[in-house]
Design a protein around this motif. Structure first.
Motif, mmCIF file in Angstrom:
data_model
loop_
_atom_site.group_PDB
_atom_site.id
_atom_site.type_symbol
_atom_site.label_atom_id
_atom_site.label_comp_id
_atom_site.label_asym_id
_atom_site.label_seq_id
_atom_site.Cartn_x
_atom_site.Cartn_y
_atom_site.Cartn_z
ATOM 1 N N GLU A 117 -48.437 95.467 19.898
ATOM 2 C CA GLU A 117 -48.134 94.406 18.931
ATOM 3 C C GLU A 117 -47.524 95.003 17.658
ATOM 4 O OE1 GLU A 117 -51.202 91.462 18.966
ATOM 5 O OE2 GLU A 117 -50.316 90.346 17.313
ATOM 6 N N ASN A 163 -60.571 94.414 13.361
ATOM 7 C CA ASN A 163 -60.474 93.955 14.755
ATOM 8 C C ASN A 163 -59.117 94.207 15.412
ATOM 9 O OD1 ASN A 163 -59.253 92.002 13.173
ATOM 10 N ND2 ASN A 163 -59.917 90.308 14.462
ATOM 11 N N PHE A 164 -58.057 94.294 14.599
ATOM 12 C CA PHE A 164 -56.750 94.702 15.132
ATOM 13 C C PHE A 164 -56.249 95.867 14.285
ATOM 14 C CE2 PHE A 164 -57.210 90.993 17.565
ATOM 15 C CZ PHE A 164 -56.386 91.167 18.669
ATOM 16 N N ARG A 293 -62.197 88.354 17.585
ATOM 17 C CA ARG A 293 -60.847 87.951 17.163
ATOM 18 C C ARG A 293 -60.993 86.707 16.313
ATOM 19 N NH1 ARG A 293 -56.150 88.876 21.516
ATOM 20 N NH2 ARG A 293 -57.178 90.394 22.827
ATOM 21 N N CYS A 294 -60.133 86.586 15.297
ATOM 22 C CA CYS A 294 -60.134 85.334 14.533
ATOM 23 C C CYS A 294 -59.782 84.187 15.458
ATOM 24 C CB CYS A 294 -59.107 85.356 13.417
ATOM 25 S SG CYS A 294 -59.032 86.889 12.563
ATOM 26 N N THR A 295 -59.050 84.521 16.535
ATOM 27 C CA THR A 295 -58.576 83.488 17.461
ATOM 28 C C THR A 295 -59.517 83.278 18.652
ATOM 29 O OG1 THR A 295 -57.280 85.243 18.499
ATOM 30 C CG2 THR A 295 -56.104 83.798 16.977
ATOM 31 N N ILE A 455 -56.172 82.726 22.402
ATOM 32 C CA ILE A 455 -55.699 84.025 21.922
ATOM 33 C C ILE A 455 -54.363 84.373 22.589
ATOM 34 C CG2 ILE A 455 -58.078 84.760 21.597
ATOM 35 C CD1 ILE A 455 -57.885 86.599 23.941
ATOM 36 N N GLY A 456 -53.650 85.333 22.009
ATOM 37 C CA GLY A 456 -52.408 85.775 22.649
ATOM 38 C C GLY A 456 -51.158 85.427 21.870
ATOM 39 N N ALA A 457 -51.261 85.351 20.537
ATOM 40 C CA ALA A 457 -50.107 85.033 19.700
ATOM 41 C C ALA A 457 -49.050 86.139 19.787
ATOM 42 C CB ALA A 457 -50.557 84.869 18.261
ATOM 43 N N PHE A 463 -48.062 83.038 12.461
ATOM 44 C CA PHE A 463 -49.489 83.162 12.767
ATOM 45 C C PHE A 463 -50.290 82.790 11.525
ATOM 46 C CE2 PHE A 463 -53.555 85.261 12.946
ATOM 47 C CZ PHE A 463 -53.929 85.204 14.282
HETATM 48 C C1 UN1 Z 1 -56.932 88.036 15.274
HETATM 49 O O1 UN1 Z 1 -57.518 87.282 16.040
HETATM 50 O O2 UN1 Z 1 -57.503 88.489 14.279
HETATM 51 O O3 UN1 Z 1 -53.374 86.166 19.138
HETATM 52 C C2 UN1 Z 1 -55.546 88.452 15.537
HETATM 53 C C3 UN1 Z 1 -54.077 87.149 19.315
HETATM 54 C C4 UN1 Z 1 -53.598 88.489 18.816
HETATM 55 C C5 UN1 Z 1 -53.827 88.605 17.349
HETATM 56 C C6 UN1 Z 1 -55.186 88.134 16.948
HETATM 57 N N1 UN1 Z 1 -52.215 88.674 19.118
HETATM 58 O O4 UN1 Z 1 -55.155 87.062 19.869
#
Ligand code: UN1
Length: 508
Positions: A117, A163-164, A293-295, A455-457, A463
């Motif tokens: 990423e 986390n990333f 993940r925030c997502t 998840i998976g942006a 974002f």
């Molecule tokens: C995050 O969840 O903090 O979309 C970032 C996603 C990743 C990025 C997540 N590409 O799950």
């Protein structure tokens, strides 16, 4: 015996440094902290400077001194260096991936995705060096030209999470640089090595001294950056509580502040959904990155007609997930980041059981024996029969825990998904195009997926999220340029006389 081991570790642990004005330096505090492998706390990944206000002041001074030259470097030239950076990251992908898993815990495949990423973000954003489009528009007076260009905001302070460890610093750093800003990064205290890897690569690519600076350490360094008068912008990813405090502090100096904070994301599973596909997505969304993940898909909102079957299939699959050290490629779920996180997550499991009285369908325990004994491992956990208002259905847990909530109608499901303080990501599994489009319209989140998890942006789409998740900005995509530039409107009057806009009559 224990002492001897500690002594040996102390001798062999590698030291890493702050990067200020192109030099690798210790903290003026003289203090250090250990970067510990969360899968095995006897494994010390490295020793990093515990930075203080003086270090931040030095980093900001270096970034300030480098600003004019970098701002005046044509954007396509800035971008050339960033393309080289992309090559360097690609060349080192395996090493960076291994090191990330060791310091952060996520399984190798996911750490590889994280580095990828950063690579994607670097190439994509470097392309902006030959765009950074502004616009022209007619002026209201004759023989007058009007246009609008982007200008760098100035000195940017970037505060990044665990986390990333490479993707998120890159989302902030690369756009800041292509736009002509100079930067001070406060690395995430649990994952400083991945930031150092990114910055060493910047150095190797030829980014001039002082343009990028890194201070390692804790809240003291972060707060000094936020409070520094020469910093024009703070970009932060982390908890909503810290984000709010940062926003308040930034308001005092009219700093620009871009916040990416919590989430309580949900997947809706309709009664016509492909259940196997929905279970695959839920498993990946809820337990990928151990739910950190925030997502993350921390709520699964499932139609009553298929609720029983969905729960059975899900629980059966969750029980089979292989938990363990991310460095072993057979493992699917790694540890959580540290003791504090483990206690918080375990605390939420207790809340789910005792306070909320939801049904604990599987998991719920810390794993403490055998291979797990030196790590922060928690069993993947599923609560069923969760009501939308329960604490586990409302609050961000940031761990391998998900809640299944039953519903009867799509409108009810949408209300449940929207009925939380956050608005980052949402998803719906359905075969019905009308339901899919209706959900896309009604779900109040910054990201929405159809027939895929939350998840998976991808880096070329914006974002970010609504409500408690953010403050209106979007990272990634071209939209991130609106964070790291300010608009400048330019008027050129070539009539040779005074023309007063809004006042002089124009002859037609
Ligand atoms: C995050 O969840 O903090 O979309 C970032 C996603 C990743 C990025 C997540 N590409 O799950």
């Amino acid at each position: 015996m224990a002492n001897t081991k500690q002594e040996t570790t102390k001798k062999t642990v590698k030291k890493y440094y702050n990067y200020i004005g192109g030099e690798w330096v210790k903290s003026s505090s003289g203090e250090w902290f250990d970067n510990v492998n969360p899968a095995d706390t006897t494994d010390i990944v490295g020793r990093f400077p515990a930075s203080n206000e003086d270090d931040v002041n030095a980093a900001v001074a270096a970034a300030k001194a480098a600003a004019a030259r970098w701002r005046r470097t044509p954007a396509p030239k800035r971008a050339e260096i960033l393309f080289t950076l992309g090559e360097i990251l690609r060349k080192n992908k395996n090493t960076f991936t291994q090191q990330m898993t060791r310091e952060m815990g996520k399984v190798l495949k996911e750490a590889g995705g994280d580095v990828q990423e950063a690579i994607d973000c670097t190439y994509y954003t470097a392309g902006e060096g030959r765009r950074l489009h502004g616009f022209t528009t007619p002026a209201e007076m004759p023989n007058k030209f009007a246009m609008c260009v982007r200008q760098p905001v100035g000195l940017c302070g970037l505060i990044t999470p665990f986390n990333f460890p490479m993707a998120i610093p890159s989302w902030k750093l690369i756009p800041a640089l292509v736009c002509g800003n100079t930067v001070v990064i406060k690395s995430g205290e649990d994952v400083p090595l991945s930031t150092i890897n990114l910055i060493k690569s910047c150095e190797e690519a030829g980014i001039p001294k002082g343009v990028v600076n890194v201070v390692n350490g804790f809240g003291e360094a972060g707060a000094a950056l936020v409070d520094h008068k020469d910093v024009r912008l703070i970009s932060f990813t982390g908890s909503t509580a810290t984000g709010r405090r940062i926003a308040e502090a930034c308001a005092r100096d009219n700093k620009i502040v871009s916040l990416e904070m919590g989430g309580k994301n949900a997947i809706i599973v309709m009664d016509d959904a492909d259940i196997d596909n929905a279970v695959d997505g839920s498993l990946w969304g809820a337990f990928g990155t151990s739910g950190q993940r925030c997502t993350a898909s921390s709520r699964l909102v499932v139609h009553k007609k298929i609720y029983k079957k969905f729960c059975e299939n899900l629980v059966e699959r969750v029980k089979k997930l292989r938990v363990g050290n991310g460095l072993d490629p057979r493992n699917e779920v790694g540890p959580v980041i540290n003791e504090r996180a483990m206690e918080k997550i375990h605390g939420y499991i207790e809340i789910g059981k005792i306070h909320d009285k939801a049904t604990l369908a599987c998991g719920g325990n810390r794993l403490t024996k055998g291979d797990y004994k030196n790590g922060y491992f928690i069993e993947p956990t599923v609560f069923t029969d969760v009501k939308p208002g329960m604490r586990i259905g409302q609050e961000e847990i940031f761990g391998p825990v998900t809640s299944v909530i039953p519903f009867s109608t799509l409108d009810e499901a949408i209300e449940i998904v929207n009925g939380v303080a956050y608005g980052l990501s949402s998803a719906i599994y359905t075969q019905d195009v009308n339901q899919a489009f209706y959900a896309m319209q009604e779900l109040y989140t910054g990201i929405c997926y159809v027939n895929s998890a939350t998840i998976g942006a991808e880096v070329h789409l914006p974002f970010g999220g609504t409500k408690g998740t953010g403050n209106g900005h979007r990272e990634a995509g071209t939209q991130v340029l609106d964070i790291f530039t300010e608009w400048k409107s330019l008027y050129v009057d070539y009539s040779g006389k005074l023309q007063k806009a809004q006042i002089d009559a124009v002859e037609i």
